[in-house]
Design an enzyme around this catalytic site. Structure first.
Site, PDB file in Angstrom:
ATOM      1  N   ILE A   1     -25.096 -99.942 -52.965  1.00  0.00           N
ATOM      2  CA  ILE A   1     -23.900-100.213 -52.163  1.00  0.00           C
ATOM      3  C   ILE A   1     -23.393-101.646 -52.319  1.00  0.00           C
ATOM      4  CG2 ILE A   1     -23.017-100.299 -49.795  1.00  0.00           C
ATOM      5  CD1 ILE A   1     -25.121 -98.083 -49.158  1.00  0.00           C
ATOM      6  N   TYR A   2     -24.282-102.646 -52.206  1.00  0.00           N
ATOM      7  CA  TYR A   2     -23.789-104.024 -52.197  1.00  0.00           C
ATOM      8  C   TYR A   2     -23.465-104.514 -53.608  1.00  0.00           C
ATOM      9  CZ  TYR A   2     -28.330-105.987 -53.589  1.00  0.00           C
ATOM     10  OH  TYR A   2     -29.472-106.309 -54.273  1.00  0.00           O
ATOM     11  N   GLU A   3     -22.738-105.625 -53.648  1.00  0.00           N
ATOM     12  CA  GLU A   3     -22.264-106.221 -54.913  1.00  0.00           C
ATOM     13  C   GLU A   3     -21.441-105.226 -55.729  1.00  0.00           C
ATOM     14  OE1 GLU A   3     -22.524-109.411 -55.992  1.00  0.00           O
ATOM     15  OE2 GLU A   3     -23.492-109.903 -54.101  1.00  0.00           O
ATOM     16  N   GLY A   4     -20.680-104.412 -55.064  1.00  0.00           N
ATOM     17  CA  GLY A   4     -19.862-103.410 -55.740  1.00  0.00           C
ATOM     18  C   GLY A   4     -20.605-102.095 -55.806  1.00  0.00           C
TER      19      GLY A   4
ATOM     20  N   GLN B   1     -18.746 -99.777 -60.099  1.00  0.00           N
ATOM     21  CA  GLN B   1     -19.357-100.174 -61.370  1.00  0.00           C
ATOM     22  C   GLN B   1     -18.976 -99.191 -62.469  1.00  0.00           C
ATOM     23  OE1 GLN B   1     -20.722-103.091 -61.713  1.00  0.00           O
ATOM     24  NE2 GLN B   1     -20.634-103.463 -59.517  1.00  0.00           N
TER      25      GLN B   1
END
Length: 121
Positions: free
Chosen positions: A103-106, A111
């Site tokens: 979920i985090y960092e895109g 992606q």
């Protein structure tokens, strides 16, 4: 897996469980190698080298490694049975940690969009 028993023998004796363990190990090693590959490219870019496929490789690495982490921890919980859900076993925390990496960092869906755009350039 060696200690958990079913039908009077360790579940590690069952071929299906052995295949599951082998698949987990193969996917984990593949994700590990892609992570190393992305890290090398990133380090080279930090030293000023132009790396044309860095965006593709880093997005592919993030998506694959987090998906593999989620799949492997889900399988580990399944292999441990009810113990996999208890807080006494670390796999329960690992599964929660694996989910957040998707979920985090895109998100992994984002992606995948980045990867597709890089491929279609």
């Amino acid at each position: 897996v060696k200690e958990r028993r079913q039908f009077g023998k360790p579940i590690s004796d069952f071929q299906g469980v052995q295949f599951m363990l082998a698949d987990m190990a193969m996917r984990l090693e593949g994700a590990r190698q892609l992570t190393y590959h992305a890290a090398i490219k990133s380090e080279r870019a930090m030293h000023g080298e132009k790396i044309p496929d860095l965006t593709f490789v880093s997005s592919a690495c993030k998506a694959l490694a987090s998906d593999v982490a989620m799949d492997v921890t889900t399988d580990a919980v399944q292999l441990l049975g009810g113990y996999g859900y208890t807080r006494e076993f670390p796999v329960e925390r690992m599964m929660r940690d694996a989910k957040i990496t998707q979920i985090y960092e895109g998100t992994n869906q984002i992606q995948r969009m980045v990867i597709a755009r890089q491929l279609l350039k």
